[in-house]
Scaffold this motif. Structure first.
Motif, PDB file in Angstrom:
ATOM      1  N   GLN A  18       0.830  -1.198   0.000  1.00 26.61           N
ATOM      2  CA  GLN A  18       0.000   0.000   0.000  1.00 26.61           C
ATOM      3  C   GLN A  18       0.869   1.254   0.000  1.00 26.61           C
ATOM      4  O   GLN A  18       0.468   2.308   0.477  1.00 26.61           O
ATOM      5  CB  GLN A  18      -0.939  -0.028   1.206  1.00 26.61           C
ATOM      6  N   TRP A  19       2.088   1.141  -0.536  1.00 17.21           N
ATOM      7  CA  TRP A  19       3.018   2.257  -0.602  1.00 17.21           C
ATOM      8  C   TRP A  19       2.716   3.110  -1.829  1.00 17.21           C
ATOM      9  O   TRP A  19       2.375   2.607  -2.892  1.00 17.21           O
ATOM     10  CB  TRP A  19       4.454   1.738  -0.692  1.00 17.21           C
ATOM     11  N   SER A  20       2.883   4.427  -1.681  1.00 15.37           N
ATOM     12  CA  SER A  20       2.614   5.312  -2.819  1.00 15.37           C
ATOM     13  C   SER A  20       3.336   6.639  -2.639  1.00 15.37           C
ATOM     14  O   SER A  20       3.890   6.935  -1.580  1.00 15.37           O
ATOM     15  CB  SER A  20       1.108   5.553  -2.970  1.00 15.37           C
ATOM     16  N   GLY A  21       3.317   7.445  -3.677  1.00 13.51           N
ATOM     17  CA  GLY A  21       3.858   8.803  -3.616  1.00 13.51           C
ATOM     18  C   GLY A  21       5.340   8.858  -3.305  1.00 13.51           C
ATOM     19  O   GLY A  21       6.114   7.942  -3.614  1.00 13.51           O
ATOM     20  N   LEU A  74       7.062   6.001  -1.489  1.00 14.78           N
ATOM     21  CA  LEU A  74       7.475   4.818  -2.242  1.00 14.78           C
ATOM     22  C   LEU A  74       8.876   4.957  -2.820  1.00 14.78           C
ATOM     23  O   LEU A  74       9.575   3.954  -3.019  1.00 14.78           O
ATOM     24  CB  LEU A  74       6.458   4.556  -3.360  1.00 14.78           C
ATOM     25  N   ASN A  75       9.325   6.186  -3.084  1.00 16.34           N
ATOM     26  CA  ASN A  75      10.612   6.380  -3.750  1.00 16.34           C
ATOM     27  C   ASN A  75      11.768   5.756  -2.978  1.00 16.34           C
ATOM     28  O   ASN A  75      12.609   5.054  -3.550  1.00 16.34           O
ATOM     29  CB  ASN A  75      10.873   7.874  -3.962  1.00 16.34           C
ATOM     30  N   GLU A 105      11.598   1.936  -3.120  1.00 19.41           N
ATOM     31  CA  GLU A 105      12.084   1.408  -4.398  1.00 19.41           C
ATOM     32  C   GLU A 105      13.611   1.412  -4.446  1.00 19.41           C
ATOM     33  O   GLU A 105      14.228   0.469  -4.975  1.00 19.41           O
ATOM     34  CB  GLU A 105      11.513   2.234  -5.546  1.00 19.41           C
ATOM     35  N   SER A 110       3.335  -4.229  -6.461  1.00 21.69           N
ATOM     36  CA  SER A 110       1.982  -3.955  -6.943  1.00 21.69           C
ATOM     37  C   SER A 110       1.136  -3.416  -5.800  1.00 21.69           C
ATOM     38  O   SER A 110       1.321  -3.798  -4.639  1.00 21.69           O
ATOM     39  CB  SER A 110       1.336  -5.234  -7.496  1.00 21.69           C
ATOM     40  N   LYS A 111       0.190  -2.536  -6.135  1.00 20.95           N
ATOM     41  CA  LYS A 111      -0.663  -1.902  -5.129  1.00 20.95           C
ATOM     42  C   LYS A 111      -2.134  -2.101  -5.497  1.00 20.95           C
ATOM     43  O   LYS A 111      -2.742  -1.243  -6.135  1.00 20.95           O
ATOM     44  CB  LYS A 111      -0.324  -0.415  -5.014  1.00 20.95           C
ATOM     45  N   GLU A 156      -6.124  -2.019  -5.235  1.00 19.79           N
ATOM     46  CA  GLU A 156      -7.011  -1.051  -4.595  1.00 19.79           C
ATOM     47  C   GLU A 156      -7.638  -1.632  -3.335  1.00 19.79           C
ATOM     48  O   GLU A 156      -7.792  -0.947  -2.330  1.00 19.79           O
ATOM     49  CB  GLU A 156      -8.108  -0.615  -5.576  1.00 19.79           C
TER      50      GLU A 156
END
Length: 429
Positions: free
Chosen positions: A61-64, A67-68, A71, A89-90, A92
């Protein structure tokens, strides 16, 4: 040799040389290394990474911007292990996706999720315990923070490796709250009550605003219940602890404390009170810090009680085992939750690491928010990872509000919460 020394039969040097020679001779007769030879060199540990390429899928559920840095961490792993490809993969809706993908063999190898999902997914067969893969309590206890360790154990088995933690602490305005009002012992609620009473008498304001006191919120009042010795609201066996002596003691304290605290609260009310100077402190979490900084408040963070600790974890899926990927997947999990990696992510993403060595890393400790909340969570209690936890929220919030408003006496309120949770658990079974 020691007897020869004691009786004076030999000088210290003669006695020690004689003992040395005798032991070396005995070792030679046993087939051991000859005197003066070096012990054999230890072999380097064999890599668990296979020669053929393998892809490890991680649902998360990592994002924005968050997430950088993650990664980058995984890129470093694949650079060291070029045969491994990591696919992030994330979905929904992770729960719904797992329900379809795992039975079809199309689910991830690793699930990055909160620890409160462990019981439900273990019962569904989506995840597997790590005990059979060399992960034991000695390893957990020597690597991770106390609440993080307890949070990944369910039904006496280990279901994941913790990466980071989140919870609340006593966040105070340094310009309003002098040393005489600051709680110094996070377990001394009598002292907190006395200081809140003195602060109110001296300033006409409230020492601290807690949105669970004056508003149904079982999460924010957890430090008080658990700080009085209640182990948890409900455990993984379905045992409920609301009407225990510890629960009643916490309830009695809250009734006394209500005389020197806001009558009605919420996140917004507490935020406004500390920003406008009507409260000296806010019993809250890291999510509130940006608002305090925007308001120019010089804040300090202290532990108080035993807060709920939400734990982000890596879980090994049944599909990883079915594919034969479990050894590599577990290596990825150990790498990502290691102190070295989590210290870097903590500094980059301002997360509170679960690895103890990462939390004590000088760069992490230099960040006041991380060190302050880290000290609080060190005393915390993990978010319940049992499906029975769904039964606790409403009854605890309602009982606490009934105490706060005077609608029920402590014993009565705790008995009502106990009965409500037990009834809900019976309906689940």
């Amino acid at each position: 040799a020691t007897t020869a020394l004691w009786t004076g039969a030999q000088s210290p040097a003669d006695a020690m040389q004689g003992a040395q020679a005798a032991i070396e001779t005995a070792i030679e007769e046993m087939g051991g290394p000859a005197a003066g030879t070096a012990p054999p060199e230890e072999k380097e540990a064999e890599s668990v990474i296979p020669d053929e390429p393998v892809t490890i899928s991680i649902w998360n559920q990592w994002s924005g911007d968050y997430l950088n840095a993650i990664e980058e961490a995984f890129a470093a792993y694949t650079e060291m292990n070029p045969n491994v490809t990591i696919d992030l993969s994330k979905p929904e809706d992770v729960s719904s996706a797992l329900a379809v993908a795992i039975p079809a063999g199309e689910g991830p190898d690793i699930i990055a999720w909160a620890n409160d999902q462990i019981g439900t997914n273990a019962l569904a067969g989506n995840i597997v315990p790590l005990n059979d893969y060399g992960v034991d309590m000695t390893m957990l206890n020597s690597t991770y923070e106390p609440a993080a360790v307890r949070g990944v154990v369910w039904q006496d088995m280990i279901w994941g490796l913790p990466e980071s933690q989140e919870g609340i602490a006593f966040v105070y305005n340094k310009d309003m709250v002098g040393e005489e009002y600051i709680p110094t012992d996070p377990t001394d609620f009598a002292d907190l009550l006395a200081k809140a009473t003195a602060f109110n008498a001296d300033t006409g304001k409230f020492l601290v605003c807690n949105q669970g006191l004056g508003n149904p919120d079982a999460y924010h009042v957890a430090p008080i219940y658990f700080g009085h010795g209640m182990p948890e609201y409900v455990d993984d066996q379905g045992n409920v602890y609301m009407d225990t002596p510890e629960g009643i003691a916490a309830a009695e304290w809250m009734v006394e404390f209500s005389a020197v605290a806001p009558t009605e609260t919420s996140h917004e009310i507490c935020q406004t009170m500390i920003i406008e100077g009507d409260a000296g402190a806010w019993w809250t979490g890291p999510w509130a810090i940006s608002d305090l900084e925007a308001a120019g408040i010089d804040y300090g963070i202290l532990p108080m009680g035993s807060p709920f600790v939400g734990i982000k974890t890596l879980l090994l899926s049944q599909n990883a085992v079915d594919r034969g990927n479990e050894v590599v997947a577990l290596d990825v999990m150990k790498y990502y939750t290691s102190a070295e990696v989590q210290a870097k992510l903590a500094v980059a993403n301002k997360t509170i690491p679960a690895a103890s060595a990462a939390l004590m890393d000088p760069e992490v400790q230099a960040l006041a928010t991380l060190s302050g909340f880290g000290a609080s969570l060190n005393l915390g209690s993990p978010m319940a990872n049992t499906p029975f936890a769904n039964a606790q929220w409403g009854p605890v919030g309602d009982a606490t509000t009934a105490l706060w408003t005077g609608a029920q006496e402590p014993g009565e309120a705790m008995e009502a919460a106990q009965a409500a949770i037990e009834t809900a658990i019976q309906d689940m079974q």
